[in-house]
Design a protein around this motif. Structure first.
Motif, PDB file in Angstrom:
ATOM      1  N   UNK A 108     -16.660 -46.881 -65.543  1.00 40.49           N
ATOM      2  CA  UNK A 108     -15.572 -45.912 -65.705  1.00 40.49           C
ATOM      3  C   UNK A 108     -14.878 -45.502 -64.407  1.00 40.49           C
ATOM      4  N   UNK A 109     -15.373 -45.977 -63.275  1.00 41.42           N
ATOM      5  CA  UNK A 109     -14.668 -45.799 -62.000  1.00 41.42           C
ATOM      6  C   UNK A 109     -14.213 -47.142 -61.438  1.00 41.42           C
ATOM      7  N   UNK A 110     -14.397 -48.199 -62.198  1.00 45.81           N
ATOM      8  CA  UNK A 110     -14.063 -49.555 -61.755  1.00 45.81           C
ATOM      9  C   UNK A 110     -12.671 -49.922 -62.267  1.00 45.81           C
ATOM     10  N   UNK A 111     -11.759 -50.155 -61.328  1.00 46.66           N
ATOM     11  CA  UNK A 111     -10.377 -50.449 -61.687  1.00 46.66           C
ATOM     12  C   UNK A 111     -10.117 -51.936 -61.893  1.00 46.66           C
ATOM     13  N   UNK A 112     -11.004 -52.774 -61.393  1.00 40.37           N
ATOM     14  CA  UNK A 112     -10.788 -54.207 -61.534  1.00 40.37           C
ATOM     15  C   UNK A 112     -12.139 -54.919 -61.468  1.00 40.37           C
ATOM     16  N   UNK A 113     -12.394 -55.821 -62.377  1.00 43.45           N
ATOM     17  CA  UNK A 113     -11.522 -56.198 -63.481  1.00 43.45           C
ATOM     18  C   UNK A 113     -11.641 -55.204 -64.638  1.00 43.45           C
ATOM     19  N   UNK A 114     -10.591 -55.109 -65.418  1.00 44.92           N
ATOM     20  CA  UNK A 114     -10.598 -54.275 -66.621  1.00 44.92           C
ATOM     21  C   UNK A 114     -11.256 -55.086 -67.727  1.00 44.92           C
ATOM     22  N   UNK A 115     -12.272 -54.505 -68.315  1.00 42.27           N
ATOM     23  CA  UNK A 115     -13.102 -55.192 -69.310  1.00 42.27           C
ATOM     24  C   UNK A 115     -12.744 -54.731 -70.721  1.00 42.27           C
ATOM     25  N   UNK A 116     -11.498 -54.931 -71.135  1.00 46.81           N
ATOM     26  CA  UNK A 116     -11.113 -54.593 -72.501  1.00 46.81           C
ATOM     27  C   UNK A 116     -10.215 -53.374 -72.567  1.00 46.81           C
ATOM     28  N   UNK A 117      -9.550 -53.238 -73.702  1.00 45.69           N
ATOM     29  CA  UNK A 117      -8.617 -52.126 -73.910  1.00 45.69           C
ATOM     30  C   UNK A 117      -9.350 -50.788 -73.908  1.00 45.69           C
ATOM     31  N   UNK A 118     -10.584 -50.759 -74.380  1.00 48.22           N
ATOM     32  CA  UNK A 118     -11.350 -49.508 -74.366  1.00 48.22           C
ATOM     33  C   UNK A 118     -11.623 -49.062 -72.928  1.00 48.22           C
ATOM     34  N   UNK A 119     -11.917 -49.999 -72.048  1.00 48.59           N
ATOM     35  CA  UNK A 119     -12.120 -49.685 -70.629  1.00 48.59           C
ATOM     36  C   UNK A 119     -10.826 -49.129 -70.034  1.00 48.59           C
ATOM     37  N   UNK A 120      -9.697 -49.802 -70.329  1.00 44.68           N
ATOM     38  CA  UNK A 120      -8.405 -49.362 -69.814  1.00 44.68           C
ATOM     39  C   UNK A 120      -8.080 -47.941 -70.271  1.00 44.68           C
ATOM     40  N   UNK A 121      -8.281 -47.672 -71.527  1.00 47.20           N
ATOM     41  CA  UNK A 121      -7.949 -46.348 -72.064  1.00 47.20           C
ATOM     42  C   UNK A 121      -8.869 -45.275 -71.490  1.00 47.20           C
ATOM     43  N   UNK A 122     -10.142 -45.583 -71.318  1.00 51.20           N
ATOM     44  CA  UNK A 122     -11.056 -44.616 -70.712  1.00 51.20           C
ATOM     45  C   UNK A 122     -10.608 -44.282 -69.291  1.00 51.20           C
ATOM     46  N   UNK A 123     -10.231 -45.289 -68.519  1.00 53.25           N
ATOM     47  CA  UNK A 123      -9.724 -45.037 -67.164  1.00 53.25           C
ATOM     48  C   UNK A 123      -8.499 -44.130 -67.205  1.00 53.25           C
ATOM     49  N   UNK A 124      -7.555 -44.466 -68.070  1.00 58.12           N
ATOM     50  CA  UNK A 124      -6.327 -43.678 -68.148  1.00 58.12           C
ATOM     51  C   UNK A 124      -6.618 -42.234 -68.528  1.00 58.12           C
ATOM     52  N   UNK A 125      -7.476 -42.027 -69.501  1.00 59.62           N
ATOM     53  CA  UNK A 125      -7.811 -40.665 -69.922  1.00 59.62           C
ATOM     54  C   UNK A 125      -8.472 -39.884 -68.788  1.00 59.62           C
ATOM     55  N   UNK A 126      -9.386 -40.533 -68.073  1.00 53.32           N
ATOM     56  CA  UNK A 126     -10.072 -39.884 -66.959  1.00 53.32           C
ATOM     57  C   UNK A 126      -9.085 -39.555 -65.842  1.00 53.32           C
TER      58      UNK A 126
END
Length: 164
Positions: A108-126
């Motif tokens: 959840x603090x890892x920006x790359x690589x993004x491991x799926x849309x759920x990972x992307x959305x969790x990052x954005x929400x955080x």
């Protein structure tokens, strides 16, 4: 009867008892993750796993503070998954769901690589919550927008929230 997300929500409130800042944080991250996922049309099973991950994403903070005196992102990503696994195992989550939540907590603090849309959305929400909490200035906000946000819904919320 309460659903699994409600049960997990209450478990996390009890876990972070006496730390309203942590409870307020995961509550907000959960709300934004759910909203972005719904607006992006994410399927219900993926959304539920994402919601669970949003609730427990910072579960490692208390143990990090105890062990290391602070809670840097890499340490949260290390310490959080075992705690999340233990908590989710007490509820009716499948092994595959628990594995995915733990992966997300560990990224959840890892920006790359993004491991799926759920990972992307969790990052954005955080980031939505943290950018406000940290009082980021315009340059930092613009940098975050261009380097972190990829979903249409996340970009829309971010730009409206910060008046960009």
């Amino acid at each position: 009867m309460q659903n699994r997300i409600h049960q997990l929500y209450l478990k996390m409130i009890a876990f972070d008892r006496g730390q309203p800042d942590l409870i307020q944080h995961f509550t907000k991250v959960h709300a934004y993750a759910k909203l972005i996922a719904e607006l992006e049309g994410i399927d219900a099973p993926t959304r539920e796993v994402l919601e669970a991950a949003a609730l427990v994403h910072d579960i490692g903070i208390p143990i990090c503070n105890e062990k290391y005196g602070s809670h840097p992102g890499p340490m949260q990503e290390k310490e959080g998954p075992p705690l999340a696994r233990a908590m989710l195992s007490e509820l009716d989550f499948t092994a595959a769901e628990i594995d995915r939540v733990c992966t997300l907590v560990g990224e959840h603090h890892t920006l790359s690589p993004i491991d799926g849309i759920d990972h992307q959305i969790l990052l954005e929400a955080d980031f939505l919550v943290n950018c406000f909490a940290h009082g980021n200035g315009r340059d930092a906000l613009l940098h975050t927008l261009t380097t972190v946000f990829t979903t249409r819904a996340g970009k829309r919320i971010f730009t409206h929230m910060f008046g960009l």
